[in-house]
Design an enzyme around this catalytic site. Sequence first.
Site, short mmCIF file in Angstrom:
data_model
loop_
_atom_site.label_atom_id
_atom_site.label_comp_id
_atom_site.label_asym_id
_atom_site.label_seq_id
_atom_site.Cartn_x
_atom_site.Cartn_y
_atom_site.Cartn_z
CD GLU A 61 -128.42 -98.90 14.87
OE1 GLU A 61 -128.00 -98.35 15.89
OE2 GLU A 61 -128.94 -100.04 14.86
CG ASP A 105 -130.11 -109.75 15.20
OD1 ASP A 105 -130.48 -108.75 15.84
OD2 ASP A 105 -129.13 -109.75 14.42
#
Lengths: 279, 405
Positions: free
Chosen positions: A50, A61
Amino acid sequence: MATRLDARFKACRDEGRAALVTFLMCGDPDPETSLALLRALPKAGADVIEIGMPFTDPMADGPSIQAAGLRALAAGMSLKRTLGVVKAFRETDDATPIVLMGYFNPIYVYGVDRFVADAKALGVDGLIVVDLPPEEDDELCLQALAAGLSFVRLATPTTDAARLPKVLTNTSGFVYYVSITGITGAATPDYSRVSEAVKRIKAHTDLPIAVGFGVKNAETAAAIAAHADGVVVGTALVDALKHSLDGQGAATDQTIPAVTKLVVELASGVRRARTLAAE
Amino acid sequence: MNIDLPNSIRTGPDERGHFGNFGGRFVAETLMPLILQLEQAYADAKADPSFQAELDFLARHYVGRPSPLYLAERMTEALGGAKIYFKRDELNHTGAHKINNVLGQILLARRMGKKRIIAETGAGQHGVATATACAKYGLECVVYMGAVDVERQRPNVFRMEMLGAKIVPVQSGSRTLKDAMNEALRDWVTNVADTFYCIGTAAGPHPYPAMVRDFQCVIGNEVRWQMQEAEGRLPDSLIACIGGGSNAIGLFHPFLDDKSVEIYGVEAAGHGLEHANGHAASLAGGRPGVLHGNRTYLLMDEDGQINEGHSISAGLDYPGIGPEHAWLRDIGRVTYLSATDKDALEAFQFCCRQEGIIPALEPSHALAQVMKLAPTKPKDHLMVMNLCGRGDKDIFTVADHLGGM
């Protein structure tokens, strides 16, 4: 034709183990080191890669991945250059699946049709776009699927049985189960719940289920691998990278070894789980 | 623009939360079930007369509504044109329009059984209003505020602390309002089960832009009957400042279908629109993009990375704008203008001395355009400016700037 993602998850399943899915931010700490890191991942034991597309405002995040994105942007990374990194990676590796992960705005500004065409042509296999729930599938998901890209969706502990079919419609490649409610890099999940959740999702789909959030080392990787088709590790790798940087935030000769050492360890955890499961 | 419009432009958004091409629900999957639940809860509340009755009661007895529609006589005389009225939302409890929306959302949170309230704040007015309502109802309150704003709006930080709220200074990014919103969203993703996110402006994922607008429409609805009482007719023009745009949409929305009413929104031009990244005027200097759950005009670079922007006013220092404003601009119903830091400071002083009212720096931007527009209008032109906040919080910022001028 089987996609790289399908082929890789099948190969891991044939080996009786979960796949190791690694996340790094593209361009962190600089474009050159980042490409070298990505190239080193498969040999260290990463099965699926990824690659984060940096964004100034990553709402889901935690501090580690926020900081990684800002380091990458400060080093000149952009969505266009991220695609350039994928192209360079593909010159030496045509087998490892690549999933781009990030937020919608840079893609929207790049142009959705142009983006899916370029991503497919340069060797991207799938997309994870955090702020596009199924309610917004006509923004990018349908175009990506039409272009032959997989659209990997997140399922979370708040995705209940009533909603799960909606989330799984138009999902391809694999399902990314986020094992806690929270931002990346937060708490460690309760493994018994992870097992239940994976079973719950499997009742609705034949796609592989990769589980992320809270995986830090061989032990946690093994604990997840015992229940899932894939183990996703992000924050721990980004932290290992960060700790290898010098005082100015630049790469050192320890940067690549620091990351690959952890990947080797995580890969051993994933493989150990297979052994346990077999016994 | 050649866009076919329905008979009314007050019916939006559609069921997906779209105002034209703007709005939507661009959030992480973790939040989606809760957003849908919130949408349902709000629809139920809207249909329940007891909800509106409770809100009306609070507006009257706790907030002090209706706020006066005040004829600014000396300013009208000095500018020599339009008759200038101030909608005095700075006289509300807590000193700004923010409380109108907060009480609506807090009543909704109570209906939903949520015990923990989070909010983002820029100037601190929304944070103070949220802390106030949480104190009144005994709810836990956590307010995210950019570290830069914590410094420039100290008085409001103290007020929130007095009211029992926990203030979290946000150190990420530009350390202003957009980063406070990012951090509030991160909290919400983490504490989704027990937490209600009380958004302070008419932006964010559907249903927030419509819900916040509905709660702020009390402003325009009052102006409608107050002007009828004062002058026997509708106003000729409306003017309000815009950051996210909640005070403006609250004033504008009840008049959108009245074609005779000119409507002006005023963005913050900071150091001037010619300074890239030196202003916060997302309509004048931005492009459509997706941030904080909605598509709207954003200040960003060519890669889609969000710019920090600048305004002397912490409440306008935001790189986006509510999606309904983005649509109203594209269909041409509202005219969007801007005012610089310097314009706002001049208007601030003019208002203090002409009317004996210390305005917040946010509506000082709208006042700066009143000073330009009013002289161009005939004396029977009725102009309403939303004085949406008082300036007590800004006196040190203003003193710093005037000292250096």
